[in-house]
Design a protein around this motif. Structure first.
Motif, PDB file in Angstrom:
ATOM      1  N   PRO A   1       0.820  -1.214   0.000  1.00  0.00           N
ATOM      2  CA  PRO A   1       0.000   0.000   0.000  1.00  0.00           C
ATOM      3  C   PRO A   1       0.861   1.275   0.000  1.00  0.00           C
TER       4      PRO A   1
ATOM      5  N   GLU B   1      -5.543  -2.980  -2.956  1.00  0.00           N
ATOM      6  CA  GLU B   1      -5.307  -2.251  -1.702  1.00  0.00           C
ATOM      7  C   GLU B   1      -5.764  -3.141  -0.543  1.00  0.00           C
TER       8      GLU B   1
ATOM      9  N   GLN C   1      -9.655  -0.596   6.911  1.00  0.00           N
ATOM     10  CA  GLN C   1      -9.770  -0.754   5.456  1.00  0.00           C
ATOM     11  C   GLN C   1      -8.433  -0.537   4.757  1.00  0.00           C
ATOM     12  N   SER C   2      -7.503   0.165   5.436  1.00  0.00           N
ATOM     13  CA  SER C   2      -6.214   0.489   4.821  1.00  0.00           C
ATOM     14  C   SER C   2      -5.149   0.646   5.898  1.00  0.00           C
TER      15      SER C   2
END
Length: 160
Positions: free
Chosen positions: A33, A127, A144-145
């Motif tokens: 990421p 991602e 989520q990230s």
């Protein structure tokens, strides 16, 4: 970007360059990421200032959170690509973590739980979400990230 890391060099790898990123992505077969790479370009892993992550489920660590002791970088003995017995592939094999991605954090339990980038829904070039893996080895989505994961870390004293 906020100052994520303490001044302590523990868990910190060599200065990061883009060739190192491309090499590790090729070796691990994933696209890392952007938020993770951007963080490592400031400091290639280390001890985070905020080390506790609130959860809405109990963990082997506490009823409402877990703690990390380090964020793994690239290269060096603590890197996600390390061949010293501390790299992601080794840890997945040694500790029986699910084969869903990359181990990115060190925890005080020294292997009983971990934090991983989870590519199971997005594919190896997507991602990834961030998951917590406890002693039961069930991945639980916590962000989520990677950027969201960093933003939700808090000082441990705020939870005790």
């Amino acid at each position: 970007m906020m100052d994520v890391f303490e001044e302590d060099d523990y868990y910190t790898g060599p200065p990061l360059d883009i060739d190192m990123v491309y090499r590790v992505e090729g070796d691990l077969g994933v696209r890392l990421p952007c938020s993770y790479i951007e963080t490592l370009l400031v400091r290639n892993g280390g001890t985070p200032r905020n080390r506790c992550y609130p959860t809405d489920f109990p963990t082997s660590w506490a009823d409402d959170h877990f703690e990390i002791s380090g964020i793994r970088g690239i290269g060096g003995s603590w890197g996600i690509d390390s061949s010293s017995g501390r790299g992601s592939s080794y840890l997945i094999s040694e500790w029986g973590y699910p084969e869903i991605g990359v181990v990115i954090c060190e925890t005080p339990s020294a292997g009983h739980d971990t934090v991983m980038l989870d590519y199971s829904e997005c594919g190896l070039q997507g991602e990834p979400a961030v998951v917590y893996v406890d002693e039961d080895r069930v991945p639980r989505r916590i962000a989520q990230s990677f950027g969201e994961f960093l933003a939700r870390l808090v000082p441990c004293g705020s939870l005790e």
